[in-house]
Design a protein around this motif. Structure first.
Motif, PDB file in Angstrom:
ATOM      1  N   ASN A  45       0.823  -1.216   0.000  1.00 49.84           N
ATOM      2  CA  ASN A  45       0.000   0.000   0.000  1.00 49.84           C
ATOM      3  C   ASN A  45       0.861   1.271   0.000  1.00 49.84           C
ATOM      4  N   LEU A  46       1.941   1.253  -0.814  1.00 53.34           N
ATOM      5  CA  LEU A  46       2.803   2.418  -0.905  1.00 53.34           C
ATOM      6  C   LEU A  46       2.129   3.516  -1.720  1.00 53.34           C
ATOM      7  N   ASN A  47       2.638   4.738  -1.565  1.00 50.08           N
ATOM      8  CA  ASN A  47       2.100   5.893  -2.273  1.00 50.08           C
ATOM      9  C   ASN A  47       2.148   5.665  -3.780  1.00 50.08           C
ATOM     10  N   ILE A  48       1.034   5.887  -4.466  1.00 53.28           N
ATOM     11  CA  ILE A  48       0.934   5.581  -5.893  1.00 53.28           C
ATOM     12  C   ILE A  48       1.840   6.490  -6.727  1.00 53.28           C
ATOM     13  N   VAL A  49       2.088   7.720  -6.259  1.00 51.90           N
ATOM     14  CA  VAL A  49       2.992   8.632  -6.973  1.00 51.90           C
ATOM     15  C   VAL A  49       4.412   8.072  -6.961  1.00 51.90           C
ATOM     16  N   PHE A  50       4.816   7.538  -5.801  1.00 59.17           N
ATOM     17  CA  PHE A  50       6.134   6.911  -5.688  1.00 59.17           C
ATOM     18  C   PHE A  50       6.227   5.702  -6.618  1.00 59.17           C
ATOM     19  N   ILE A  51       5.191   4.863  -6.617  1.00 58.41           N
ATOM     20  CA  ILE A  51       5.180   3.666  -7.464  1.00 58.41           C
ATOM     21  C   ILE A  51       5.292   4.052  -8.937  1.00 58.41           C
ATOM     22  N   ALA A  52       4.510   5.049  -9.364  1.00 47.10           N
ATOM     23  CA  ALA A  52       4.522   5.480 -10.767  1.00 47.10           C
ATOM     24  C   ALA A  52       5.895   6.011 -11.157  1.00 47.10           C
ATOM     25  N   VAL A  54       8.826   5.128  -9.853  1.00 45.03           N
ATOM     26  CA  VAL A  54       9.754   3.998  -9.949  1.00 45.03           C
ATOM     27  C   VAL A  54       9.542   3.249 -11.271  1.00 45.03           C
ATOM     28  N   VAL A  55       8.287   2.938 -11.566  1.00 49.82           N
ATOM     29  CA  VAL A  55       7.970   2.185 -12.781  1.00 49.82           C
ATOM     30  C   VAL A  55       8.369   2.986 -14.026  1.00 49.82           C
ATOM     31  N   SER A  56       8.133   4.294 -14.000  1.00 47.24           N
ATOM     32  CA  SER A  56       8.491   5.143 -15.140  1.00 47.24           C
ATOM     33  C   SER A  56      10.001   5.150 -15.371  1.00 47.24           C
ATOM     34  N   GLU A  57      10.766   5.213 -14.278  1.00 50.05           N
ATOM     35  CA  GLU A  57      12.227   5.195 -14.397  1.00 50.05           C
ATOM     36  C   GLU A  57      12.700   3.890 -15.042  1.00 50.05           C
ATOM     37  N   ILE A  58      12.109   2.782 -14.621  1.00 49.47           N
ATOM     38  CA  ILE A  58      12.488   1.478 -15.177  1.00 49.47           C
ATOM     39  C   ILE A  58      12.089   1.389 -16.646  1.00 49.47           C
ATOM     40  N   ASN A  59      10.870   1.854 -16.974  1.00 46.11           N
ATOM     41  CA  ASN A  59      10.407   1.818 -18.365  1.00 46.11           C
ATOM     42  C   ASN A  59      11.271   2.706 -19.258  1.00 46.11           C
ATOM     43  N   ASP A  60      11.683   3.861 -18.736  1.00 44.51           N
ATOM     44  CA  ASP A  60      12.578   4.746 -19.504  1.00 44.51           C
ATOM     45  C   ASP A  60      13.910   4.049 -19.770  1.00 44.51           C
ATOM     46  N   ALA A  61      14.432   3.367 -18.751  1.00 49.81           N
ATOM     47  CA  ALA A  61      15.708   2.654 -18.908  1.00 49.81           C
ATOM     48  C   ALA A  61      15.578   1.519 -19.920  1.00 49.81           C
ATOM     49  N   LEU A  62      14.449   0.814 -19.893  1.00 49.51           N
ATOM     50  CA  LEU A  62      14.214  -0.257 -20.862  1.00 49.51           C
ATOM     51  C   LEU A  62      14.170   0.308 -22.281  1.00 49.51           C
ATOM     52  N   SER A  89       0.581   8.452 -20.986  1.00 49.44           N
ATOM     53  CA  SER A  89       0.833   8.167 -19.569  1.00 49.44           C
ATOM     54  C   SER A  89       2.317   8.102 -19.247  1.00 49.44           C
ATOM     55  N   GLN A  90       3.117   7.523 -20.158  1.00 54.04           N
ATOM     56  CA  GLN A  90       4.555   7.483 -19.910  1.00 54.04           C
ATOM     57  C   GLN A  90       5.161   8.871 -20.038  1.00 54.04           C
ATOM     58  N   GLY A  91       4.610   9.679 -20.943  1.00 55.60           N
ATOM     59  CA  GLY A  91       5.071  11.054 -21.085  1.00 55.60           C
ATOM     60  C   GLY A  91       4.774  11.882 -19.849  1.00 55.60           C
ATOM     61  N   ARG A  92       3.672  11.549 -19.162  1.00 54.81           N
ATOM     62  CA  ARG A  92       3.316  12.229 -17.904  1.00 54.81           C
ATOM     63  C   ARG A  92       3.980  11.559 -16.708  1.00 54.81           C
ATOM     64  N   ARG A  93       4.694  10.454 -16.958  1.00 57.98           N
ATOM     65  CA  ARG A  93       5.334   9.660 -15.899  1.00 57.98           C
ATOM     66  C   ARG A  93       4.301   9.142 -14.910  1.00 57.98           C
ATOM     67  N   GLU A  94       3.176   8.699 -15.473  1.00 56.16           N
ATOM     68  CA  GLU A  94       2.090   8.148 -14.665  1.00 56.16           C
ATOM     69  C   GLU A  94       1.888   6.660 -14.935  1.00 56.16           C
ATOM     70  N   GLN A  95       2.765   6.060 -15.701  1.00 59.26           N
ATOM     71  CA  GLN A  95       2.565   4.680 -16.114  1.00 59.26           C
ATOM     72  C   GLN A  95       2.838   3.727 -14.956  1.00 59.26           C
ATOM     73  N   VAL A  96       1.889   2.839 -14.715  1.00 60.99           N
ATOM     74  CA  VAL A  96       2.051   1.812 -13.678  1.00 60.99           C
ATOM     75  C   VAL A  96       1.883   0.436 -14.314  1.00 60.99           C
ATOM     76  N   LEU A  97       0.684   0.145 -14.791  1.00 62.56           N
ATOM     77  CA  LEU A  97       0.436  -1.130 -15.469  1.00 62.56           C
ATOM     78  C   LEU A  97       0.969  -1.057 -16.898  1.00 62.56           C
ATOM     79  N   LEU A  98       1.213  -2.215 -17.489  1.00 65.80           N
ATOM     80  CA  LEU A  98       1.672  -2.256 -18.877  1.00 65.80           C
ATOM     81  C   LEU A  98       0.604  -1.696 -19.801  1.00 65.80           C
ATOM     82  N   THR A  99       0.990  -0.806 -20.700  1.00 69.50           N
ATOM     83  CA  THR A  99       0.054  -0.245 -21.665  1.00 69.50           C
ATOM     84  C   THR A  99       0.624  -0.424 -23.063  1.00 69.50           C
ATOM     85  N   ASP A 100      -0.122   0.053 -24.059  1.00 65.76           N
ATOM     86  CA  ASP A 100       0.412   0.001 -25.414  1.00 65.76           C
ATOM     87  C   ASP A 100       1.414   1.144 -25.590  1.00 65.76           C
TER      88      ASP A 100
END
Length: 203
Positions: A45-52, A54-62, A89-100
């Protein structure tokens, strides 16, 4: 075993694994571990902004690694400066779940725009294919850098944005809602900064 597993499945470890990867298969493994990390964060139940973030940083690196692998496969460095832009969503750095995928390329103006575009379209096709293999579905509406409509020089993008802004048809407003949200993932940020300046001045 659990302690070792947790230690190996954290953002820093995943980013290091991406940097050390030299194959699509390794990137797929990292993306799968990211999903496990996401699941653990949600259970905690971590803060969703923090989660987004982290996930955005990883997706950018990928994405960055996918671009590096594509350039290596082509065997030729980009002919001019460019920026790979994530949209939506990735441009806004809001991506959490996998999207197209939603992405675009802006490249430096040159007297040989069409020849340069051919290189970047080839690059984009390889990158979007890698991202697809990793788990990011192709965009059904083809809002991807591999589409020549979204692989443009700086001046071509500026002209496009002005057209959308000053002729706000239903279709143009829809495109604005997609292409106004962008983030430079890899490349020369001054190019995308110039586009943002054009958008601000025009609006």
């Amino acid at each position: 075993h659990d302690m070792i597993l947790i230690r190996e499945n954290n953002p820093s470890a995943l980013l290091r694994a991406i940097n050390r990867s030299f194959s699509v298969e390794k990137l797929v493994e990292v993306r799968q571990k990211t999903q496990l990390l996401l699941k653990r964060y949600l259970q905690q139940n971590l803060n969703i902004v923090f989660i987004a973030k982290v996930v955005s940083e990883i997706n950018d690196a990928l994405t960055t690694k996918a671009i590096e692998l594509a350039i290596e496969a082509i065997g030729q460095r980009p002919p001019v400066a460019f920026a790979w832009m994530a949209l939506g969503s990735q441009g806004r750095r809001e991506q959490v779940l996998l999207t197209d995928q939603d992405n675009a390329i802006v490249f430096e103006d040159t007297t040989h725009n069409n020849a340069v575009r051919t290189y970047f379209l080839t690059l984009a096709q390889k990158v979007t294919q890698t991202l697809h293999q990793i788990g990011f579905e192709y965009c059904p509406a083809d809002m991807m850098a591999s589409n020549k409509r979204w692989c443009l020089s700086v001046s071509e993008w500026e002209e496009q944005y002005k057209k959308w802004i000053f002729a706000p048809t239903d279709q143009n407003i829809l495109l604005c809602s997609i292409f106004f949200d962008f983030q430079t993932v890899c490349g020369e940020t001054t190019l995308s900064d110039q586009l943002m300046q054009t958008i601000h001045q025009s609006t």
